[in-house]
Design a protein around this motif. Structure first.
Motif, PDB file in Angstrom:
ATOM      1  N   GLU A 160       0.837  -1.209   0.000  1.00 44.78           N
ATOM      2  CA  GLU A 160       0.000   0.000   0.000  1.00 44.78           C
ATOM      3  C   GLU A 160       0.873   1.261   0.000  1.00 44.78           C
ATOM      4  O   GLU A 160       0.597   2.227  -0.709  1.00 44.78           O
ATOM      5  N   HIS A 161       1.944   1.261   0.801  1.00 49.34           N
ATOM      6  CA  HIS A 161       2.857   2.406   0.824  1.00 49.34           C
ATOM      7  C   HIS A 161       3.457   2.651  -0.560  1.00 49.34           C
ATOM      8  O   HIS A 161       3.489   3.783  -1.049  1.00 49.34           O
ATOM      9  N   LEU A 162       3.947   1.565  -1.176  1.00 46.28           N
ATOM     10  CA  LEU A 162       4.655   1.711  -2.446  1.00 46.28           C
ATOM     11  C   LEU A 162       3.713   2.002  -3.615  1.00 46.28           C
ATOM     12  O   LEU A 162       4.167   2.426  -4.682  1.00 46.28           O
ATOM     13  N   ALA A 163       2.414   1.814  -3.415  1.00 53.81           N
ATOM     14  CA  ALA A 163       1.447   2.133  -4.471  1.00 53.81           C
ATOM     15  C   ALA A 163       1.367   3.638  -4.741  1.00 53.81           C
ATOM     16  O   ALA A 163       0.762   4.058  -5.718  1.00 53.81           O
ATOM     17  N   PHE A 164       1.977   4.441  -3.866  1.00 53.60           N
ATOM     18  CA  PHE A 164       2.016   5.889  -4.076  1.00 53.60           C
ATOM     19  C   PHE A 164       3.334   6.346  -4.695  1.00 53.60           C
ATOM     20  O   PHE A 164       3.552   7.543  -4.871  1.00 53.60           O
ATOM     21  N   ALA A 220      -4.640   6.034   2.023  1.00 55.34           N
ATOM     22  CA  ALA A 220      -4.924   4.605   1.886  1.00 55.34           C
ATOM     23  C   ALA A 220      -4.807   3.955   3.244  1.00 55.34           C
ATOM     24  O   ALA A 220      -4.129   4.476   4.147  1.00 55.34           O
ATOM     25  N   THR A 221      -5.469   2.819   3.408  1.00 53.33           N
ATOM     26  CA  THR A 221      -5.385   2.055   4.650  1.00 53.33           C
ATOM     27  C   THR A 221      -5.288   0.563   4.324  1.00 53.33           C
ATOM     28  O   THR A 221      -5.843   0.102   3.320  1.00 53.33           O
ATOM     29  N   THR A 222      -4.593  -0.149   5.187  1.00 53.65           N
ATOM     30  CA  THR A 222      -4.553  -1.611   5.104  1.00 53.65           C
ATOM     31  C   THR A 222      -5.034  -2.164   6.431  1.00 53.65           C
ATOM     32  O   THR A 222      -4.588  -1.720   7.498  1.00 53.65           O
ATOM     33  N   SER A 223      -5.941  -3.121   6.373  1.00 51.77           N
ATOM     34  CA  SER A 223      -6.456  -3.773   7.577  1.00 51.77           C
ATOM     35  C   SER A 223      -6.177  -5.262   7.495  1.00 51.77           C
ATOM     36  O   SER A 223      -5.469  -5.735   6.604  1.00 51.77           O
ATOM     37  N   SER A 224      -6.749  -6.009   8.407  1.00 53.86           N
ATOM     38  CA  SER A 224      -6.605  -7.470   8.354  1.00 53.86           C
ATOM     39  C   SER A 224      -7.175  -8.030   7.063  1.00 53.86           C
ATOM     40  O   SER A 224      -6.634  -8.983   6.495  1.00 53.86           O
ATOM     41  N   PHE A 277      -8.690  -5.958   4.186  1.00 55.29           N
ATOM     42  CA  PHE A 277      -8.808  -5.131   2.985  1.00 55.29           C
ATOM     43  C   PHE A 277      -7.668  -4.127   2.869  1.00 55.29           C
ATOM     44  O   PHE A 277      -7.045  -3.742   3.859  1.00 55.29           O
ATOM     45  N   THR A 278      -7.466  -3.655   1.621  1.00 61.39           N
ATOM     46  CA  THR A 278      -6.666  -2.462   1.355  1.00 61.39           C
ATOM     47  C   THR A 278      -7.568  -1.476   0.617  1.00 61.39           C
ATOM     48  O   THR A 278      -8.232  -1.850  -0.356  1.00 61.39           O
ATOM     49  N   ASN A 279      -7.618  -0.239   1.096  1.00 64.74           N
ATOM     50  CA  ASN A 279      -8.470   0.790   0.502  1.00 64.74           C
ATOM     51  C   ASN A 279      -7.646   2.010   0.106  1.00 64.74           C
ATOM     52  O   ASN A 279      -6.827   2.498   0.898  1.00 64.74           O
ATOM     53  N   TYR A 280      -7.877   2.511  -1.126  1.00 62.73           N
ATOM     54  CA  TYR A 280      -7.275   3.750  -1.606  1.00 62.73           C
ATOM     55  C   TYR A 280      -8.412   4.741  -1.845  1.00 62.73           C
ATOM     56  O   TYR A 280      -9.413   4.389  -2.485  1.00 62.73           O
ATOM     57  N   PHE A 281      -8.279   5.970  -1.366  1.00 63.95           N
ATOM     58  CA  PHE A 281      -9.436   6.850  -1.439  1.00 63.95           C
ATOM     59  C   PHE A 281      -9.043   8.314  -1.594  1.00 63.95           C
ATOM     60  O   PHE A 281      -7.891   8.709  -1.380  1.00 63.95           O
ATOM     61  N   GLY A 282     -10.037   9.113  -1.983  1.00 55.58           N
ATOM     62  CA  GLY A 282      -9.853  10.546  -2.126  1.00 55.58           C
ATOM     63  C   GLY A 282     -11.128  11.213  -2.588  1.00 55.58           C
ATOM     64  O   GLY A 282     -12.091  10.569  -2.997  1.00 55.58           O
ATOM     65  N   LYS A 283     -11.127  12.534  -2.529  1.00 57.68           N
ATOM     66  CA  LYS A 283     -12.265  13.364  -2.931  1.00 57.68           C
ATOM     67  C   LYS A 283     -11.762  14.341  -3.992  1.00 57.68           C
ATOM     68  O   LYS A 283     -10.729  15.007  -3.785  1.00 57.68           O
ATOM     69  N   PHE A 284     -12.484  14.438  -5.121  1.00 56.51           N
ATOM     70  CA  PHE A 284     -11.978  15.177  -6.279  1.00 56.51           C
ATOM     71  C   PHE A 284     -13.082  16.009  -6.945  1.00 56.51           C
ATOM     72  O   PHE A 284     -14.263  15.655  -6.852  1.00 56.51           O
ATOM     73  N   PRO A 285     -12.690  17.066  -7.681  1.00 60.54           N
ATOM     74  CA  PRO A 285     -13.663  17.763  -8.520  1.00 60.54           C
ATOM     75  C   PRO A 285     -14.160  16.834  -9.627  1.00 60.54           C
ATOM     76  O   PRO A 285     -13.388  16.051 -10.188  1.00 60.54           O
ATOM     77  N   ALA A 286     -15.427  16.911  -9.954  1.00 65.33           N
ATOM     78  CA  ALA A 286     -16.012  16.013 -10.957  1.00 65.33           C
ATOM     79  C   ALA A 286     -15.330  16.159 -12.314  1.00 65.33           C
ATOM     80  O   ALA A 286     -15.194  15.186 -13.063  1.00 65.33           O
ATOM     81  N   GLU A 287     -14.858  17.362 -12.636  1.00 63.09           N
ATOM     82  CA  GLU A 287     -14.239  17.590 -13.938  1.00 63.09           C
ATOM     83  C   GLU A 287     -12.915  16.841 -14.109  1.00 63.09           C
ATOM     84  O   GLU A 287     -12.425  16.684 -15.228  1.00 63.09           O
ATOM     85  N   SER A 288     -12.338  16.368 -13.001  1.00 64.25           N
ATOM     86  CA  SER A 288     -11.050  15.667 -13.069  1.00 64.25           C
ATOM     87  C   SER A 288     -11.209  14.147 -13.132  1.00 64.25           C
ATOM     88  O   SER A 288     -10.224  13.420 -13.037  1.00 64.25           O
ATOM     89  N   PHE A 289     -12.434  13.668 -13.314  1.00 67.12           N
ATOM     90  CA  PHE A 289     -12.687  12.241 -13.182  1.00 67.12           C
ATOM     91  C   PHE A 289     -11.848  11.397 -14.139  1.00 67.12           C
ATOM     92  O   PHE A 289     -11.253  10.387 -13.739  1.00 67.12           O
ATOM     93  N   LYS A 290     -11.791  11.749 -15.397  1.00 66.18           N
ATOM     94  CA  LYS A 290     -11.097  10.898 -16.369  1.00 66.18           C
ATOM     95  C   LYS A 290      -9.609  10.790 -16.062  1.00 66.18           C
ATOM     96  O   LYS A 290      -9.022   9.705 -16.169  1.00 66.18           O
TER      97      LYS A 290
END
Length: 482
Positions: A81-85, A156-160, A162-175
């Motif tokens: 998860e760390h190296l995914a960034f 991002a978080t890693t648990s027993s 799951f691994t989750n990557y997340f964020g909040k973005f302007p809709a115009e940047s979706f692609k």
């Protein structure tokens, strides 16, 4: 005192009790908008249109956590998860073809350096390779590109489980976000592998080795689960991390970061064209093999352990079955009243009346794929004998079990848990994560709504049956710290 407290509950405002059905209706209305898609390679996409603002929330959930790690590679899921960034073959580098050969050479020399086996004549070669790589790297470019899109709460978080990557973005940047996210899932490069390993060593030192509660929790897991996968910490052990190579990480990535184990959950102001574009990119991910969903349950290891962790704490843990067992939800309801409500006899006796503890709280863990724990924390005051805490804890708990929880106390528990659900509902990233994890673990993104409804329908009889069967000494593990 206990009888007086129970009388107080009879005069609680009926408005609080009516709010449960109102909030359930709110959840129902929101979940009717949920759209679920399964792509040919197994990738699942969940989408809830929400045009209250020109933004979107994105959570990518991978069904892999610390329980999926080989015995000698504890901590690899979190490390990945760390190296995914750190970027991909096209992001984070000026020239991937030149970098690739240098990386392989650096990995060989860095490992020898880590093991203190690097010959003297090779040290200058390592310095030269490091310099060449630094000249090629665009440090932190992946994170910067997400931020440049207007992204916030990027993490991002890693648990027993799951691994989750997340964020909040302007809709115009979706692609552009979609391009970066799929690129990360497909083309991770373990860039700065040994540098990041040292970062994780520092993280472990701060969160576990240097934190009394962190050490206590790690010890608790080891005693509660033994060699079961839940007995190991997500951050792993230093000796295991030292043995990892970038090739181990790439192999782990190839095994688990596949379509069958990935769900992308989106909430926000997006349209059909946005989704089609995401589908076209996500379908490039190989389908792979579906990860095991549930684990064999661990045996109950009832005991009382005493150890010094540098904090005055009593932790009483009760074993419980994992959802979709109804026992899981029943235990949560019981705990909400007994260990979070300040109207609970346990709180009043230990904190207000006898003044033995400074508080009472609980949490559940470590995961959802097997029998797990409801953990009650009782921080006790200076000069208090922890035996007195335990004796009174069990005395009051047995008194409660004799009479059972009243209808009003059960309703109060439901109200408390609904407030927590409402908080998640307001935090769209948490809600998206809950939906994504449910898609992978229960094959239904609508499971959060089912859970809310099930909580509403529990009767006092079923709650009290759970109270009798689960909250027993023979079903508990206790850690006493001083």
């Amino acid at each position: 005192m206990m009888r007086f407290l129970r009388t107080i509950l009879l005069f609680l405002s009926p408005v609080l009790l009516q709010s449960f059905s109102e909030e359930v209706k709110r959840f129902e209305d929101y979940f009717t908008k949920l759209q679920h898609y399964s792509l040919r390679n197994g990738v699942q996409v969940n989408f809830i249109p929400d045009k209250t603002a020109p933004i979107f929330y994105a959570v990518t959930t991978v069904l892999v956590g610390s329980v999926d790690e080989p015995d000698n590679q504890k901590g690899i899921a979190h490390f990945l998860e760390h190296l995914a960034f750190k970027g991909t073959k096209t992001v984070g580098t000026k020239d991937w073809n030149s970098e690739k050969g240098l990386l392989e050479k650096a990995w060989e020399l860095e490992r020898l350096q880590l093991l203190k086996k690097l010959p003297e004549e090779k040290k200058q070669e390592l310095q030269n390779v490091r310099k060449q790589l630094r000249d090629l790297w665009k440090t932190e470019e992946f994170q910067s590109l997400l931020a440049d899109l207007g992204g916030v709460e990027i993490n991002a978080t890693t648990s027993s489980d799951f691994t989750n990557y997340f964020g909040k973005f302007p809709a115009e940047s979706f692609k552009k976000w979609a391009e970066l996210e799929i690129d990360r899932l497909l083309n991770i490069v373990p860039r700065q592998f040994y540098e990041e390993m040292r970062v994780i060593f520092q993280e472990r030192k701060m969160r576990v080795d240097g934190d009394p509660l962190g050490r206590l929790y790690e010890f608790l897991l080891s005693k509660a689960f033994g060699l079961h996968p839940y007995g190991y910490p997500t951050i792993g052990y230093k000796e295991h991390l030292l043995n990892l190579t970038p090739y181990d990480l790439l192999k782990f990535h190839e095994r688990f970061y596949r379509g069958a184990n990935i769900t992308i959950t989106l909430i926000g102001a997006l349209n059909k064209e946005d989704l089609k574009y995401l589908f076209s990119l996500a379908e490039k991910i190989p389908s792979g093999e579906r990860n095991t969903q549930f684990l064999q349950s661990s045996a109950v290891r009832a005991a009382v352990h005493r150890r010094k962790f540098g904090t005055k704490m009593v932790a009483v843990s009760f074993y419980k079955e994992a959802y979709p067992s109804e026992e899981d939800l029943c235990v949560t309801l019981v705990c909400k009243y007994l260990f979070e409500s300040k109207q609970s006899p346990i709180y009043w006796t230990l904190v207000e009346d006898l003044r033995l503890a400074s508080g009472v709280r609980f949490f559940e863990g470590p995961g959802y794929r097997s029998k797990n724990l409801a953990i009650v924390l009782l921080p006790y005051l200076s000069g208090v004998n922890p035996k007195k805490i335990l004796d009174n804890f069990w005395r009051v708990l047995e008194d409660i079990k004799k009479t059972g929880l009243s209808d009003r106390e059960v309703e109060l528990a439901k109200t408390l848990i609904l407030r927590q659900g409402a908080d998640i509902f307001e935090n769209k990233l948490y809600l998206a994560q809950w939906i994504g994890e449910s898609s992978l673990l229960y094959n239904s993104p609508w499971e959060p709504l089912k859970i809310i409804k099930k909580l509403q329908n529990f009767s006092p009889q079923s709650i009290n049956s759970c109270l009798q069967s689960v909250f027993q000494k023979k079903n508990s593990l206790t850690i006493v710290s001083n």
